[in-house]
Scaffold this active site. Sequence first.
Site, PDB file in Angstrom:
ATOM      1  N   ASP A  54       3.091  43.326 -50.127  1.00  0.00           N
ATOM      2  CA  ASP A  54       2.359  42.312 -50.365  1.00  0.00           C
ATOM      3  C   ASP A  54       3.110  41.233 -51.116  1.00  0.00           C
ATOM      4  OD1 ASP A  54       0.116  40.797 -50.810  1.00  0.00           O
ATOM      5  OD2 ASP A  54      -1.122  42.504 -51.602  1.00  0.00           O
ATOM      6  N   ASN A  80       7.938  32.139 -43.773  1.00  0.00           N
ATOM      7  CA  ASN A  80       6.651  31.698 -43.022  1.00  0.00           C
ATOM      8  C   ASN A  80       5.372  31.906 -43.888  1.00  0.00           C
ATOM      9  OD1 ASN A  80       4.910  30.951 -40.323  1.00  0.00           O
ATOM     10  ND2 ASN A  80       4.523  33.129 -41.216  1.00  0.00           N
ATOM     11  N   TYR A 135      -3.448  24.721 -52.949  1.00  0.00           N
ATOM     12  CA  TYR A 135      -2.514  24.827 -51.823  1.00  0.00           C
ATOM     13  C   TYR A 135      -1.550  23.801 -52.153  1.00  0.00           C
ATOM     14  CZ  TYR A 135      -1.176  25.310 -46.975  1.00  0.00           C
ATOM     15  OH  TYR A 135      -0.285  25.432 -45.619  1.00  0.00           O
ATOM     16  N   LYS A 139       2.715  23.807 -51.772  1.00  0.00           N
ATOM     17  CA  LYS A 139       3.520  23.253 -50.683  1.00  0.00           C
ATOM     18  C   LYS A 139       4.334  22.183 -51.370  1.00  0.00           C
ATOM     19  CE  LYS A 139       2.344  25.994 -47.454  1.00  0.00           C
ATOM     20  NZ  LYS A 139       3.275  27.070 -46.975  1.00  0.00           N
ATOM     21  N   VAL A 166      -2.423  23.515 -37.360  1.00  0.00           N
ATOM     22  CA  VAL A 166      -2.759  24.357 -36.051  1.00  0.00           C
ATOM     23  C   VAL A 166      -3.738  25.289 -36.184  1.00  0.00           C
ATOM     24  CG1 VAL A 166      -0.201  24.000 -35.379  1.00  0.00           C
ATOM     25  CG2 VAL A 166      -0.918  25.798 -36.716  1.00  0.00           C
TER      26      VAL A 166
END
Length: 237
Positions: A54, A80, A135, A139, A166
């Site tokens: 995890d 990823n 978030y 990034k 996506v």
Amino acid sequence: MALILVTGASSGLGRNTADALADDGHDVVVHVRNPARLTDPEDKARWRGVITGDLAQPDEIPGVARQAAEFGRFDAVIHNAGTMHVPDAVTVNTVAPYVLTALMDKPARLIYLSSSMHRTGSTELRELATASAAYDDTKLWVTTLALALASRWDGTTSHAVDPGWVPTRMGGAGAPDDLTAGHRTQTWLATHPDVTPRTGGYWYHRSPQSPHPTAQDQEFQARLLQALERRTGVRLD
């Protein structure tokens, strides 16, 4: 044929990336948080190996690196795994890629998943030491990490990829970008013999783009690496 690790590969972009690489004949090691998510009976036969852990739990990240070490030096590592969930985002999206990169043998190619939302991320690194980072902050930081590593080690290239918005579980069913195009850049960067720029690219659908200027600022890159070292106690060589 290349040996490639894909983190966060039980579903979504990670699974699509791993599937595409395996279909092309590469030896793919997949990382999953929960092996129960691999429900296809043929999954274990499909992969060179499966590693678990995890990445939202800092204590489990070194264990993922140790499992990866059992396969030797990778040709490519695709970072990823990601989440939009606070408070896990900073650990999964930024801390885990940093620690795995520091602890693993250096691959020929490093690929980090970014997002167009990195352009609204904060350059205030105090948030990195807390669980409150958003978030878009995480990034920006992982994009900066990717570009900071682009020329750090001989024989290792590093790139950041915006896969687009996506329709995955995280992106939502109404996301407007093409799901197939969302993984093609990663597979191409991991295996193509001639990528330009060779290292330090920020990519969207196989096209180099301009990231937030801060991600390319060497002073900010150095401050980020120092902040990550302070938070984790792990230093890049």
